[in-house]
Design a protein around this motif. Structure first.
Motif, mmCIF file in Angstrom:
data_model
loop_
_atom_site.group_PDB
_atom_site.id
_atom_site.type_symbol
_atom_site.label_atom_id
_atom_site.label_comp_id
_atom_site.label_asym_id
_atom_site.label_seq_id
_atom_site.Cartn_x
_atom_site.Cartn_y
_atom_site.Cartn_z
ATOM 1 N N ILE A 246 1.388 -0.934 0.381
ATOM 2 C CA ILE A 246 -0.207 0.228 -0.091
ATOM 3 C C ILE A 246 0.921 1.082 0.560
ATOM 4 N N GLY A 247 2.065 0.781 -0.311
ATOM 5 C CA GLY A 247 3.307 2.226 -0.382
ATOM 6 C C GLY A 247 2.816 3.157 -1.130
ATOM 7 N N ASP A 248 2.102 3.131 -2.517
ATOM 8 C CA ASP A 248 1.337 3.880 -3.113
ATOM 9 C C ASP A 248 0.024 4.900 -3.357
ATOM 10 N N HIS A 249 -0.522 3.746 -2.139
ATOM 11 C CA HIS A 249 -1.765 4.428 -1.457
ATOM 12 C C HIS A 249 -2.090 5.410 -0.732
ATOM 13 N N LEU A 250 -0.443 5.206 0.071
ATOM 14 C CA LEU A 250 -0.738 6.168 1.417
ATOM 15 C C LEU A 250 -0.213 7.518 0.970
ATOM 16 N N ASP A 251 1.035 6.625 0.456
ATOM 17 C CA ASP A 251 1.677 8.118 -0.514
ATOM 18 C C ASP A 251 0.475 9.371 -1.578
ATOM 19 N N ARG A 252 0.271 8.742 -1.838
ATOM 20 C CA ARG A 252 -1.259 8.956 -2.913
ATOM 21 C C ARG A 252 -2.572 10.196 -1.912
ATOM 22 N N GLY A 253 -3.230 9.313 -1.119
ATOM 23 C CA GLY A 253 -3.902 9.375 0.194
ATOM 24 C C GLY A 253 -5.317 8.881 0.191
ATOM 25 N N ARG A 254 -4.609 7.893 -0.856
ATOM 26 C CA ARG A 254 -6.413 7.011 -0.916
ATOM 27 C C ARG A 254 -6.406 6.649 1.008
ATOM 28 N N LEU A 255 -5.084 5.671 1.393
ATOM 29 C CA LEU A 255 -5.343 5.680 2.640
ATOM 30 C C LEU A 255 -4.374 6.386 3.564
ATOM 31 N N VAL A 256 -4.964 6.009 4.429
ATOM 32 C CA VAL A 256 -4.357 7.062 5.723
ATOM 33 C C VAL A 256 -4.186 5.618 7.305
ATOM 34 N N PRO A 257 -3.071 6.005 7.383
ATOM 35 C CA PRO A 257 -2.321 5.261 8.464
ATOM 36 C C PRO A 257 -2.510 5.407 10.071
ATOM 37 N N LEU A 258 -2.832 4.796 10.513
ATOM 38 C CA LEU A 258 -3.504 4.802 12.033
ATOM 39 C C LEU A 258 -2.456 5.035 13.038
ATOM 40 N N PHE A 259 -2.922 4.470 14.411
ATOM 41 C CA PHE A 259 -1.939 5.023 15.396
ATOM 42 C C PHE A 259 -0.839 5.409 15.313
ATOM 43 N N THR A 260 -0.012 6.631 14.446
ATOM 44 C CA THR A 260 1.688 7.322 14.117
ATOM 45 C C THR A 260 1.197 8.423 15.074
ATOM 46 N N GLY A 261 0.434 8.609 16.186
ATOM 47 C CA GLY A 261 0.571 9.526 17.621
ATOM 48 C C GLY A 261 -0.107 10.970 17.216
ATOM 49 N N THR A 262 -0.911 11.027 15.518
ATOM 50 C CA THR A 262 -1.540 12.642 15.582
ATOM 51 C C THR A 262 -2.477 12.186 16.365
ATOM 52 N N HIS A 263 -3.586 11.096 16.539
ATOM 53 C CA HIS A 263 -4.403 10.595 17.484
ATOM 54 C C HIS A 263 -4.308 9.787 18.244
ATOM 55 N N GLY A 264 -4.057 10.344 19.452
ATOM 56 C CA GLY A 264 -3.769 9.631 19.974
ATOM 57 C C GLY A 264 -2.422 9.143 20.213
ATOM 58 N N PRO A 265 -1.290 7.974 21.178
ATOM 59 C CA PRO A 265 -0.502 7.681 20.606
ATOM 60 C C PRO A 265 -0.263 7.135 19.856
ATOM 61 N N ARG A 266 1.911 6.570 20.161
ATOM 62 C CA ARG A 266 2.249 5.692 19.000
ATOM 63 C C ARG A 266 2.233 4.343 19.040
#
Length: 301
Positions: A246-266
């Motif tokens: 999913i690297g390309d989908h993450l880079d293009r914003g089609r998918l968003v990673p969760l639990f990265t520290g932005t919303h709550g703890p990492r």
């Protein structure tokens, strides 16, 4: 040369369990295999196999011949490969098996480049989401992740692949962001079922050095990784996938990673370790060593 071909037909038939399967593996007709077997039996003046409409089985003489001839043929193959390696070339046939998703997204291009580097080597890549049998399917190397390792195979670690919990922006706008792994029990999760034995692949996380495996609400379960990708992009739910997929989908914003520290703890999803597996009798095969070395270097790059 005809005798060697007859011996190859005999060994392949025994290991595949039928003349038809041996013919498919050797890329010849069943009639050609039968003819080779008859020629060998006539030369030895003994019946090696009993044949019925459903199966073949070794006679007592056939079992003795198989046990004696198998290591001799393996030795000849190993000697030819060793000489070729000394001359800087790999020869013979190399059959590599991998799961469909990992094979398609990570292994296929590496196999193609390796084959280009060794034009005298016949390379075959088999992609299947099942447990391949190294003996009956004549597999030299199978690429597996940790949960699918089997006794009797030598496993050499080749890579650690990071995993991401992810969802489409449309899903997160509709359902909100999970803050901790236990929140996943209240979200629509897209999970993977092993085609081999029907097990559901559990999701584990590293939370402050502690391994956590939450109870999931499996909204949709599938036995194909790429199907989970398409459902996640469509906003159906949350899924866990490798960066290599999913690297390309993450880079293009089609998918968003969760639990990265932005919303709550990492919180780190547990990565997958992948291994190159081979039989002990092939452990010193030059072509196997060459490919595994190249695979490890390529996966590090």
């Amino acid at each position: 040369m005809d005798q060697f071909r007859s011996i190859e037909s005999f060994l392949t038939t025994v290991e595949c369990g039928s003349i038809a399967a041996a013919a498919r593996k050797m890329g010849v007709t069943a009639a050609a295999v039968s003819q080779s077997l008859r020629r060998l039996e006539n030369e030895l003046n003994v019946l090696l196999l009993t044949r019925t409409t459903r199966r073949i089985s070794l006679t007592e003489a056939g079992a003795t011949y198989y046990e004696r001839i198998k290591p001799l043929v393996a030795g000849l193959e190993a000697a030819a490969e060793e000489i070729s390696e000394r001359e800087g070339e790999a020869t013979g046939r190399l059959r590599i098996a991998a799961s469909v998703a990992y094979g398609r997204h990570r292994i296929a291009a590496i196999v193609g480049r390796f084959a280009s580097m060794h034009p005298k080597l016949s390379v075959e890549l088999i992609l299947a989401d099942r447990s391949v049998d190294h003996v009956s399917e004549d597999i030299d190397i199978s690429i597996r992740f940790g949960l699918l390792l089997e006794p009797g195979l030598i496993a050499q670690k080749v890579s650690t692949e990071p995993m991401f919990l992810c969802a489409a922006p449309s899903y997160l706008e509709r359902r909100g962001w999970p803050s901790i792994p236990d929140d996943l029990g209240h979200h629509d999760c897209l999970t993977f079922r092993f085609p081999v034995d029907g097990r559901q692949l559990r999701w584990s996380f590293n939370v402050d050095g502690v391994r956590v495996t939450p109870v999931l609400k499996s909204f949709v379960m599938a036995n194909d990784i790429d199907a989970l990708v398409e459902m996640a992009i469509a906003g159906v739910g949350i899924t866990r996938l490798g960066r290599f997929i999913i690297g390309d989908h993450l880079d293009r914003g089609r998918l968003v990673p969760l639990f990265t520290g932005t919303h709550g703890p990492r919180i780190d999803p547990e990565p997958f370790d992948f291994y190159a597996c081979y039989l002990d009798r092939r452990s010193k095969s030059p072509k196997v060593r060459l490919f595994i070395d190249y695979l490890k270097q390529s996966l590090r790059d």
